[in-house]
Design a protein around this motif. Structure first.
Motif: not given
Length: 589
Positions: A182-183, A185, A190, A235, A238, A341, A345
């Motif tokens: 999740l974090s 990024r 990714p 996710f 991605d 995500e 973002q």
């Protein structure tokens, strides 16, 4: 138990005493997840060209706990790819404050790659942990990873990436997988993360002997497939990046050379991913088409009498409960397409450490933004419906109807629609209609306003949300499972959590405590969004709610002045200016 809000006992409320009321369940707090949700198959109320909701179901399939190395390959795929409702269903400690990534000793692994060297790990006692006892617990360091009370609190980016890589006898804790995917990024693209993880997973199996390498990779392949499956299903957005799909395809070819069972699992995973991305594309196209229809301007404001020929909400649906149900359908449908995500973002571009801003410009938070736009549309729809009628008694009846709808939304647990309705009724073009409001019994409305009062950081609303969450956890019916939060406040909470905590510490380590907290907030949302709406769909009502044109702010003000004339010179000037401006726009168009 004394009530904390004045509506206690009136609206099937969720209110309770804060001191006695348990905090809302989070998948981090224990290993028990909600019951698996049934796949949502839309009943074809109307075609996807008319609305965005008749699309193959959202993904809600998170994978089960990590694979035991002692199981057979067949058992790997019977357990690893079983569907469960959230990524924390395995019986492992998941609280951010009490979390252990299986064993701290597993946290530090260094691989020198193909150049020789050996894997170093606390598992084989090659690293000595450094620990210090503090008054409030024990802090220990294992290589480049730091733990406090057996909970990971900080680490270097390289160590966190390495900790994500499965081996023959190790698979990362599933809450760690979700939190880091999740974090991460915030710190790297990714695609970079996936490339490095896959590379490390392959390279650390190399021994120089081709036959031995093949055997070792065959042993680790099921766990690599499990990791990629969790990634693609939690996710999936991605993988709208072509490079991510290429990397996935390359790993499929690599796995095919070593293990047939894993290759088949990779094929199935890819098919599910493509289906999910296809559904997303259809949804986004349908929403765009709906927005185009909704952008058509209402009847001319030159004649209020002309608006009498326009259908209003009560001509479409006179039952407040049914309208609240249809609003809940729209809310849950749109929630289901928001990727977890997207919360990250929203502020990832602002992080000064981010060197791949081009990715974030390309990777829009479109579904999150579409949901916020829906909130705004509903608010303006409410205001438009109130300001359009020519007669005062009709406007009063519309106001009372929306108060009843708001009350039903509250009872259902649909706080987002509730707040949108309250917002629309508090817009200045509506609130200034004093003669109309004098005909309305506002007792219920005042109670609902108090419930969503922003004072004390929305304390009344947060109490009700906790109650709704607890009701959802112990639900005996599908309706009781519904929790739709006031979305703008959820985003605000996540935003301030990000802004209020540094992403990196002074020593350059990633502040993983912050990542735990971000994941806890988002994971609770994932549980809420998976609920399948139990109410019957009403095609006509849904179509009206999502496509009926609404007034702009200027048009609302002018409609309000035509309903009840200006009361002072300032309002007279405002009406004159609005008429001139809107007439000019009509002539230009």
């Amino acid at each position: 138990m004394p009530p904390t809000t004045p509506y206690a006992g009136k609206f099937n409320s969720y209110s309770s005493n804060n001191n006695n009321h348990p905090q809302p369940h989070s998948p981090y707090r224990n290993g028990t997840g909600p019951k698996p949700a049934k796949e949502n198959v839309y009943n074809s109320a109307y075609s996807s060209t008319e609305n965005p909701y008749d699309i193959p179901q959202r993904h809600s399939s998170y994978r089960s706990s990590s694979v035991s190395s002692s199981t057979t390959k067949e058992h790997h795929y019977n357990s690893t790819y079983a569907v469960s409702e959230n990524p924390y269903s395995s019986p492992q400690p998941h609280s951010p404050r009490q979390h252990s990534t299986s064993c701290p000793g597993r946290a530090y692994r260094h691989t020198s790659g193909s150049s020789g060297g050996s894997e170093q790990s606390c598992r084989n006692n090659s690293i000595t942990a450094k620990g210090r006892i503090y008054p409030h617990g024990v802090t220990a360091s294992y290589g480049e990873m730091c733990y406090h009370d057996n909970s990971l609190v900080s680490a270097s980016l390289e160590a966190l990436i390495q900790h994500l890589v499965p081996t023959v006898d190790y698979y990362p804790d599933r809450s760690y997988v979700f939190t880091f995917l999740l974090s991460s990024r915030l710190f790297l693209h990714p695609y970079e993360l996936m490339t490095r993880v896959c590379h490390l997973c392959v390279e650390q199996q190399r021994s120089g002997d081709a036959l031995l390498d093949k055997i070792r990779f065959r042993e680790v392949a099921p766990k690599l497939v499990q990791l990629l499956t969790e990634w693609t299903e939690t996710f999936p957005y991605d993988f709208r990046d072509e490079r991510m799909m290429r990397c996935l395809k390359d790993m499929t070819h690599h796995v095919a050379r070593g293990d047939e069972y894993s290759w088949r699992a990779m094929q199935q995973m890819t098919q599910r991913l493509i289906k999910r991305l296809s559904a997303l594309g259809q949804y986004e196209e349908a929403v765009a088409a709906l927005n185009t229809v909704a952008m058509e301007r209402p009847a001319s404001l030159k004649s209020k009498q002309a608006s009498g020929q326009r259908s209003d909400v009560m001509s479409v649906c006179e039952d407040a409960f049914i309208l609240a149900q249809q609003l809940t359908h729209i809310e849950l449908d749109r929630l289901s397409f928001i990727g977890p995500e997207e919360f990250i973002q929203t502020f990832a571009m602002k992080d000064p450490l981010e060197n791949h801003k081009g990715f974030f410009r390309k990777r829009k938070t479109s579904n999150l933004e579409a949901y916020i736009n829906w909130f705004n549309r509903l608010s303006y729809l409410v205001a438009t419906e109130i300001c359009m009628p020519v007669k005062k008694k009709h406007r009063a009846r519309i106001i009372e109807f929306f108060i009843d709808v708001a009350q039903e939304c509250f009872n259902i647990g649909n706080f987002n629609s509730l707040m949108a309705i309250i917002t629309g009724m508090n817009m200045s073009p509506v609130s200034r209609l004093k003669k109309t409001w004098s005909k309305v019994n506002t007792d219920k409305f005042e109670i609902l306003e108090h419930q969503m009062d922003p004072s004390s950081n929305f304390s009344n609303y947060r109490t009700a949300l906790r109650g709704a969450t607890q009701r959802s956890e112990t639900a005996h019916s599908s309706q009781e499972k519904i929790v739709i939060p006031f979305f703008s406040l959820l985003i605000k909470d996540i935003y301030f959590l990000n802004e209020g905590c540094a992403s990196r510490l002074a020593n350059g380590h990633i502040n993983f405590e912050k990542l735990w907290e971000l994941a806890k907030q988002v994971s609770e949302f994932l549980v809420w969004r998976q609920v399948i709406c139990p109410f019957d769909r009403d095609r006509r009502v849904l179509q009206y709610l999502v496509t009926t044109p609404v007034f702009s702010e200027d048009e609302l003000h002018l409609a309000s002045y035509e309903s009840e004339g200006p009361e002072n010179n300032m309002e007279k000037d405002s009406r004159r200016s609005l008429r001139s401006s809107l007439l000019h726009r009509e002539n230009r168009s």
